[in-house]
Design an enzyme around this catalytic site. Structure first.
Site, short mmCIF file in Angstrom:
data_model
loop_
_atom_site.label_atom_id
_atom_site.label_comp_id
_atom_site.label_asym_id
_atom_site.label_seq_id
_atom_site.Cartn_x
_atom_site.Cartn_y
_atom_site.Cartn_z
N THR A 197 0.82 -1.21 0.00
CA THR A 197 0.00 0.00 0.00
C THR A 197 0.85 1.26 0.00
O THR A 197 2.00 1.24 0.44
CB THR A 197 -0.97 0.01 1.22
N ARG A 198 0.26 2.35 -0.53
CA ARG A 198 0.91 3.67 -0.47
C ARG A 198 -0.04 4.66 0.19
O ARG A 198 0.15 5.86 0.13
CB ARG A 198 1.29 4.15 -1.88
N HIS B 280 -7.44 2.34 5.95
CA HIS B 280 -8.75 2.59 6.55
C HIS B 280 -9.44 1.24 6.76
O HIS B 280 -8.88 0.19 6.45
CB HIS B 280 -9.57 3.53 5.66
N HIS C 140 -9.61 -1.49 3.84
CA HIS C 140 -8.40 -2.25 3.59
C HIS C 140 -8.03 -3.13 4.78
O HIS C 140 -7.46 -4.22 4.61
CB HIS C 140 -7.25 -1.33 3.20
N ARG D 165 -8.36 -3.55 -6.36
CA ARG D 165 -8.83 -2.78 -7.51
C ARG D 165 -7.76 -1.74 -7.86
O ARG D 165 -7.19 -1.11 -6.96
CB ARG D 165 -10.12 -2.06 -7.08
#
Ligand code: PPS
Length: 578
Positions: free
Chosen positions: A198-199, A203, A206, A292
């Site tokens: 992740t970048r 929240h 996720h 996604r």
């Protein structure tokens, strides 16, 4: 230099760090070799080359491998590798190097990190590279724009000997190398581990997705966020890591591990997903989550998505087996209030009303201080985000007046200064044209070059004030659009930027002639005077335009105050409409 086989966690791991004796030898010899100060991206790439994150690579790509990677996602020998890892250098350096010779690679402070034995010197077609790797030359694509506009023209290929890894002083306990991550898994007895890339701050959507992915694949979890280079405009990594730390206790005890990845992302969508999976294999993971729009670069110049939302899943599907990692595909997750639960799009209960908060909506809520519900993000995470993204009424901002001499800039700026000081709450600094020229730019004249330097200095000071939550009021002539635009770009990410064009016609300015400068310019006693024999470029876009020919200074300043209130920079946000 060793290769380690560390089954079951990943395959052979390259380690390019040399012994301390060899490091000393290289350091001494490097005094006589040409050297290159690595760019931010090259430092990231070098770290993953040296520590094995980019295994099986042993250096920066030579021409044959580069061409093959661009064309078919494989090194020349057929090994799967989707992203060109290249050392781009200037023509000036290219003149000093030669095949078979050594080049010292240094960090921006000049510390030697590695030595490259040069095998290839080549001038790539960088547009063709962008087209092959990212499928576009559109400057809106960060990876393509970097390749075409920011990369240096010459690439050097060769093998590396690492003297030391790049220094990091932040979050050292979380910066684990591939072998350290593998060792952690072994110590914990984790045979199956699913990695999450992740970048963004994590929240609830996720969080739920990662928990579900781990449960579904009967695996433990590696939260593996990127802290090298991400997409311009992302939340800075200091804030993000505080958010990740805050969320970790929500996972079941001993089920998840957090580690930071010093990767420079290219935002390459599908190709990047394959690359990310390979890297996670090197870190000892058995599964990799692809959701996604993985590593999506956003929209192109025509407002269309560069890649389809699930293109990355489609592409990785073809290579997962070859990599030796299982892809865990996920659809968009949404919240269903009735059940107080998150569901992937394909598992939503029939007829359920799914809730979501978009990235834009989240930014607006942070900006205005509006509530962010607990179903969207844990309060600890929201608290961290709010501390670095205060609402506009607590952010710094710059009001930048531009206009001809005598157009009313200084007068209005002074009224505005007093009004803002009267309101209180934030420190206010006035950077008036005359004052700046006395204290900051006393050696400068009025050529275009000097005027641009002057405005850049004002912009820099204003950006520091804005960054630290203060108000900067600037009032130079600033006759040139390009440098005004530069200043806007510099300040915008740090707080508010309000350009006020003082559009008072030159006839009025000349009639006022408070300093007698127009008369002197007409008489030829001052050369290059703005509006007489030097240009003033009218700003094509400005937040406000004020003509002081027919209003008082108090009225003009009030226009600025009203704008600042309307935009939420001053006043009580709770009294405003959402
Ligand atoms: S610039 O172009 O933005 O760097 O100019 P700035 O620093 O605002 O100029 C400050 C004052 O310099 C006086 N001055 C001149 N202005 C324009 N052109 C020439 N050649 C020139 N020589 C001196 C002028 O009084 C500017 O102040 P203001 O307040 O605008 O009258």
């Amino acid at each position: 230099m060793t290769d380690r086989l560390n089954a079951p966690h990943g395959g052979t791991l390259v380690d390019l760090l040399v012994s301390s004796e060899r490091a000393l030898e290289l350091k001494r010899a490097a005094k006589d070799w040409p050297s290159w100060d690595l760019t931010e991206r090259q430092v990231c790439d070098l770290e993953l080359l040296l520590n094995g994150g980019f295994s099986p690579l042993r250096g920066f790509l030579g021409q044959k491998d580069y061409a093959s990677v661009c064309e078919r996602m494989r090194l020349a020998d057929g090994t799967l590798w989707p992203m060109p890892i290249t050392l781009d250098v200037s023509e000036a350096l290219a003149e000093k190097v030669a095949l078979g010779k050594k080049l010292a690679l240094r960090d921006p402070e000049g510390v030697i990190l590695a030595v490259l034995t040069i095998t290839d010197i080549y001038r790539p077609d960088r547009e063709a590279e962008a087209k092959a790797v990212f499928g576009t030359v559109d400057p809106k694509h960060p990876g393509a724009a970097y390749a075409i506009k920011r990369s240096h023209p010459v690439y050097l290929g060769g093998t590396l000997e690492g003297l030391q890894l790049p220094h990091h002083y932040d979050y050292r306990d979380l910066r684990l190398s591939p072998s350290e991550v593998r060792a952690t898994f072994q110590r914990m007895g984790w045979r199956k581990v699913v990695a999450f890339q992740t970048r963004n701050p994590i929240h609830r959507a996720h969080f739920e997705l990662t928990k579900r992915a781990a449960e579904d694949s009967g695996a433990n979890l590696l939260i593996h966020p990127v802290v090298g280079m991400t997409k311009p405009g992302d939340v800075d990594h200091y804030t993000r890591v505080r958010c990740y730390r805050a969320i970790m206790p929500h996972y079941p005890l001993n089920s998840a591990q957090l580690s930071l990845l010093p990767l420079a992302m290219r935002m390459g969508g599908p190709r990047e997903a394959v690359w990310h999976a390979l890297i996670r294999k090197n870190y000892g993971c058995s599964h990799f989550i692809v959701g996604r729009d993985h590593a999506g670069p956003g929209k192109d110049s025509a407002g269309k998505d560069f890649y389809g939302p699930y293109d990355a899943q489609e592409l990785l599907k073809n290579y997962a087996q070859e990599i030796g990692i299982e892809m865990v595909p996920f659809l968009q997750m949404s919240y269903v209030a009735e059940n107080d639960q998150y569901y992937p799009a394909d598992k939503l209960p029939a007829g359920a009303k799914a809730l979501d908060i978009s990235g834009t909506e989240l930014r607006t809520r942070l900006q205005t201080g509006r509530e962010i519900p607990e179903w969207f993000s844990y309060p600890e995470v929201v608290r961290e985000l709010r501390s670095t993204h205060p609402p506009r009424s607590k952010q710094g901002f710059t009001v930048f007046f531009t206009g001809l001499s005598g157009s009313g800039k200084s007068t209005i700026a002074n009224v505005l200064l007093v009004k803002l000081l009267e309101m209180g709450g934030r420190p206010v600094t006035l950077l008036d044209g005359d004052i700046v020229r006395k204290h900051l730019s006393s050696e400068l004249g009025f050529s275009k070059e000097h005027r641009d330097i002057n405005i850049r200095r004002i912009g820099y000071v204003a950006s520091e004030i804005t960054k630290n939550g203060g108000i900067a009021i600037c009032a130079p002539i600033a006759p040139y659009e390009s440098v005004r635009h530069e200043v806007r770009e510099m300040i915008n990410p740090l707080g508010g930027f309000v350009l006020v064009h003082m559009s008072t016609p030159i006839e009025t300015c000349e009639t006022r002639d408070r300093k007698g400068l127009y008369a002197a310019a007409r008489a030829g006693k001052i050369k290059g005077f703005t509006g007489i024999d030097d240009p003033y470029e009218v700003p094509p876009t400005a937040e406000l335009r004020i003509d002081t020919s027919n209003c008082t200074p108090a009225e003009a300043a009030q226009e600025v105050i009203l704008y600042l209130e309307r935009e939420g920079f001053i006043g009580d946000p709770s009294l405003r409409h959402a």
